[in-house]
Design an enzyme around this catalytic site. Structure first.
Site, mmCIF file in Angstrom:
data_model
loop_
_atom_site.group_PDB
_atom_site.id
_atom_site.type_symbol
_atom_site.label_atom_id
_atom_site.label_comp_id
_atom_site.label_asym_id
_atom_site.label_seq_id
_atom_site.Cartn_x
_atom_site.Cartn_y
_atom_site.Cartn_z
ATOM 1 N N ASP A 23 -8.194 -29.576 7.167
ATOM 2 C CA ASP A 23 -8.924 -30.404 6.189
ATOM 3 C C ASP A 23 -10.119 -29.674 5.591
ATOM 4 O OD1 ASP A 23 -7.197 -32.528 6.932
ATOM 5 O OD2 ASP A 23 -8.497 -32.973 8.633
ATOM 6 N N LYS A 26 -8.173 -26.437 1.787
ATOM 7 C CA LYS A 26 -7.246 -25.341 1.456
ATOM 8 C C LYS A 26 -6.498 -25.628 0.159
ATOM 9 C CE LYS A 26 -5.282 -25.804 5.483
ATOM 10 N NZ LYS A 26 -6.236 -26.707 6.103
ATOM 11 N N GLY A 50 -1.983 -32.404 4.866
ATOM 12 C CA GLY A 50 -2.249 -33.113 3.611
ATOM 13 C C GLY A 50 -3.209 -32.294 2.796
ATOM 14 N N HIS A 51 -2.708 -31.673 1.735
ATOM 15 C CA HIS A 51 -3.562 -30.824 0.908
ATOM 16 C C HIS A 51 -3.907 -31.567 -0.381
ATOM 17 C CE1 HIS A 51 -1.808 -27.035 3.046
ATOM 18 N NE2 HIS A 51 -2.551 -27.778 3.825
ATOM 19 N N THR A 146 0.062 -37.045 14.346
ATOM 20 C CA THR A 146 0.274 -37.982 13.244
ATOM 21 C C THR A 146 1.514 -38.848 13.487
ATOM 22 O OG1 THR A 146 1.488 -36.241 12.074
ATOM 23 C CG2 THR A 146 -0.820 -36.552 11.467
ATOM 24 N N GLN A 240 -3.066 -26.927 8.494
ATOM 25 C CA GLN A 240 -4.004 -27.167 9.603
ATOM 26 C C GLN A 240 -5.040 -26.032 9.678
ATOM 27 O OE1 GLN A 240 -0.413 -27.595 10.641
ATOM 28 N NE2 GLN A 240 -0.593 -29.722 10.031
ATOM 29 N N THR A 255 -1.789 -28.229 17.314
ATOM 30 C CA THR A 255 -0.510 -28.571 16.704
ATOM 31 C C THR A 255 0.554 -27.659 17.325
ATOM 32 O OG1 THR A 255 0.561 -29.070 14.600
ATOM 33 C CG2 THR A 255 -0.729 -27.033 14.675
ATOM 34 N N PRO A 319 -10.614 -41.875 10.058
ATOM 35 C CA PRO A 319 -11.936 -41.283 9.838
ATOM 36 C C PRO A 319 -12.019 -39.949 10.577
ATOM 37 C CG PRO A 319 -12.116 -43.400 11.010
ATOM 38 C CD PRO A 319 -10.666 -43.136 10.796
ATOM 39 N N ARG A 320 -12.558 -38.934 9.904
ATOM 40 C CA ARG A 320 -12.685 -37.632 10.560
ATOM 41 C C ARG A 320 -13.978 -37.589 11.367
ATOM 42 N NH1 ARG A 320 -11.173 -34.773 4.947
ATOM 43 N NH2 ARG A 320 -8.919 -34.945 5.072
ATOM 44 N N SER A 426 -17.461 -23.509 -2.764
ATOM 45 C CA SER A 426 -16.942 -24.658 -3.511
ATOM 46 C C SER A 426 -17.998 -25.753 -3.493
ATOM 47 C CB SER A 426 -15.644 -25.125 -2.856
ATOM 48 O OG SER A 426 -15.209 -26.316 -3.446
ATOM 49 N N VAL A 427 -18.288 -26.287 -4.685
ATOM 50 C CA VAL A 427 -19.380 -27.267 -4.796
ATOM 51 C C VAL A 427 -18.887 -28.615 -5.327
ATOM 52 C CG1 VAL A 427 -21.270 -25.599 -4.932
ATOM 53 C CG2 VAL A 427 -20.032 -26.228 -7.031
HETATM 54 P P1 GDP Z 1 -6.797 -29.260 3.226
HETATM 55 O O1 GDP Z 1 -5.812 -29.910 4.130
HETATM 56 O O2 GDP Z 1 -7.469 -28.091 3.865
HETATM 57 O O3 GDP Z 1 -6.242 -28.939 1.881
HETATM 58 O O4 GDP Z 1 -7.970 -30.293 3.003
HETATM 59 P P2 GDP Z 1 -7.876 -31.842 2.576
HETATM 60 O O5 GDP Z 1 -7.244 -31.941 1.281
HETATM 61 O O6 GDP Z 1 -7.325 -32.642 3.686
HETATM 62 O O7 GDP Z 1 -9.413 -32.249 2.572
HETATM 63 C C1 GDP Z 1 -10.320 -31.665 1.797
HETATM 64 C C2 GDP Z 1 -10.999 -32.744 0.976
HETATM 65 O O8 GDP Z 1 -12.175 -32.217 0.466
HETATM 66 C C3 GDP Z 1 -10.170 -33.183 -0.227
HETATM 67 O O9 GDP Z 1 -10.415 -34.535 -0.493
HETATM 68 C C4 GDP Z 1 -10.709 -32.311 -1.342
HETATM 69 O O10 GDP Z 1 -10.565 -32.899 -2.631
HETATM 70 C C5 GDP Z 1 -12.151 -32.237 -0.964
HETATM 71 N N1 GDP Z 1 -12.871 -31.028 -1.356
HETATM 72 C C6 GDP Z 1 -12.431 -29.745 -1.395
HETATM 73 N N2 GDP Z 1 -13.435 -28.922 -1.720
HETATM 74 C C7 GDP Z 1 -14.537 -29.700 -1.896
HETATM 75 C C8 GDP Z 1 -15.898 -29.422 -2.220
HETATM 76 O O11 GDP Z 1 -16.324 -28.296 -2.399
HETATM 77 N N3 GDP Z 1 -16.736 -30.515 -2.288
HETATM 78 C C9 GDP Z 1 -16.324 -31.773 -2.061
HETATM 79 N N4 GDP Z 1 -17.215 -32.756 -2.155
HETATM 80 N N5 GDP Z 1 -15.050 -32.060 -1.738
HETATM 81 C C10 GDP Z 1 -14.180 -31.037 -1.665
#
Ligand code: GDP
Length: 440
Positions: A23, A26, A50-51, A146, A240, A255, A319-320, A426-427
């Site tokens: 999460d 990525k 979940g990306h 999950t 993951q 995992t 919730p994480r 990333s902002v």
């Molecule tokens: P992944 O599994 O590593 O792809 O991550 P997830 O998609 O599960 O969770 C990352 C969450 O953070 C998603 O809701 C993204 O839209 C969000 N996200 C990614 N980069 C940023 C960032 O720089 N700032 C904020 N506020 N949210 C971000």
């Protein structure tokens, strides 16, 4: 003459891995990098991942898009997306995900821009039931899976009783293999009071999915090896994170696949070669499910980070758990995965919070370490360093020098304590909310 593989050694391959427990963002980073990539390849995990992508209005599928199995390059019309042999595939879920993408206006054509390895193992209804039953039996010792059958599918792969995606296109052997598997599983399910598996129902559902997926079911390893020989740019997409890796992670709360860079070769059929590895890490730490988390916050600050970062699982909505940045864990994962560069995500979320990070752990014998222990991680006491926070909204900033001084100091402290360069920040969740740093 047959092509030699030595010629391909100079072809650029990039691997993107999560650094902690997943999460990390990525999906967003891969979407960003995929603009300059020909192939995006998932190498492990299943639809437990979940990306999340947040696409600009000019792009088909605009808005928030959550991908579970299909690689994150799918929104780029020029990329070929490959589900590698290291992934466990629920074919029924995959068909639904393809359908969802098409409904969003994203062009998905099996055999052209979406390939599935014939060697990838299949998740069956049997695995889902086994997963949920296993968690129920473990009670308080549950792993926090999950419940989608990922672990049992990988177990059956190792036990050499699993089915592979290529079997979906071989009706006779599929039926026979399902019959043998159902017999074995039903012997296990009966004493547990679980409903027996119905071979005919499973066969019909798998055949239907197999027919839909057939144009894309290929020897993906061969396609990727050829792509490298042809000088194509390949991006390997981890699911993951390194601390969930079945061997290098916080075992047993991990995992069932190799989520660190090591899994990128076995999970794709590409031979080991020079590769750039990019580690994705948040400016704080999160974890879903059970297991040790040294810097976890159990107070209102943790709740506030969860709220500011909208930290709820994209697959389960859970919730994480939230906590401070952990330089000990990041350094460890960076070393295990051979990370060349970090992408620091969700930096905007830290607005208004102190910038704290664990730089070492105190162990139960009173000694201090900067290495991640394989055992008793629950008992370590993290030692923190704290820097002043920043109050400014940094979402709109696109250059490192424009960040507040305290934010820049935090990045420098991360680099100092992890030994890893932060190349990108990333902002915000949007595709353009990125700060690229130039090599100094
Ligand atoms: P992944 O599994 O590593 O792809 O991550 P997830 O998609 O599960 O969770 C990352 C969450 O953070 C998603 O809701 C993204 O839209 C969000 N996200 C990614 N980069 C940023 C960032 O720089 N700032 C904020 N506020 N949210 C971000």
């Amino acid at each position: 003459m047959l092509p030699t593989f030595s010629a391909a050694r100079t072809m650029p391959t990039t691997c993107v891995v999560g650094i902690l427990w997943g999460d990390e963002g990525k999906g967003k980073v891969i979407d960003y990098l995929a603009a300059d990539t020909d192939y995006v390849v998932r190498f492990g995990g299943g639809h437990n991942a979940g990306h999340t992508l947040v696409l600009p209005p000019s792009v088909a599928g605009e808005g928030k898009l959550v991908l579970h199995l299909v690689p994150s390059g799918i929104v780029h019309p020029h990329t070929v997306n490959v589900i590698g042999n290291g992934v466990v595939v629920d074919p029924i879920h995959l068909c639904k995900e393809v359908e969802m993408l098409r409904e969003r206006g994203i062009d998905v054509e099996l055999g052209r821009n979406l390939l599935v390895s014939e060697r990838a193992h299949v998740i069956l209804e049997a695995h889902r039931r086994q997963d949920q039953w296993g968690e129920a039996v473990r009670g308080n010792g549950r792993i926090g899976t999950t419940g989608r059958g990922i672990g049992p599918a990988y177990s059956d792969r190792c036990a050499r009783v699993g089915l592979r995606v290529g079997d979906l296109c071989r009706p006779d052997s599929l039926r026979a293999a399902l019959g043998a598997l159902a017999e074995q599983k039903n012997a296990l399910f009966k004493p547990a009071g679980l409903e027996p598996l119905n071979v005919e129902e499973m066969f019909a559902a798998l055949r239907e999915a197999g027919e839909a997926l057939q144009p894309g079911i290929v020897d993906a390893g061969a396609a990727l090896r050829q792509a490298r020989l042809d000088g194509r740019r390949v991006l390997l997409e981890g699911a993951q994170g390194c601390l969930l890796d079945v061997e290098h992670g916080t075992y047993p709360f991990v995992t069932s696949s190799h989520a660190s860079t090591g899994g990128a070769f076995s999970g794709t059929g590409m031979p080991p070669h020079a590769m750039k590895t990019i580690g994705i890490v948040k400016a704080y730490a999160t974890r879903v499910g059970e297991g040790p988390f040294p810097t976890e916050l159990h107070d209102e600050t943790g709740d506030a980070i969860r709220k500011a970062g909208n930290e709820y699982g994209s697959t389960t909505g859970r919730p994480r758990r939230c906590g401070w940045f952990d330089a000990v864990a990041v350094r460890y994962s960076g070393a295990v995965s051979g990370v060349d560069e970090l992408v620091l995500t969700c930096f905007d979320v830290m607005r208004g919070f102190p910038l704290r990070m664990a730089t070492s752990y105190k162990l139960s014998d009173g000694s201090t370490t900067t290495d991640l222990p394989a055992f008793d991680l629950d008992g370590v006491v993290p030692q923190f360093e704290e820097l002043p926070g920043f109050e400014e909204d940094i979402c709109h900033i696109r250059s490192f020098d424009a960040l507040p001084q305290s934010a820049r100091d935090y990045v420098a402290a991360i680099e100092h304590h992890t030994g890893l360069r932060v190349g990108t920040i990333s902002v915000g969740p949007g595709r353009d909310q990125i700060i690229r740093r130039h090599q100094s």
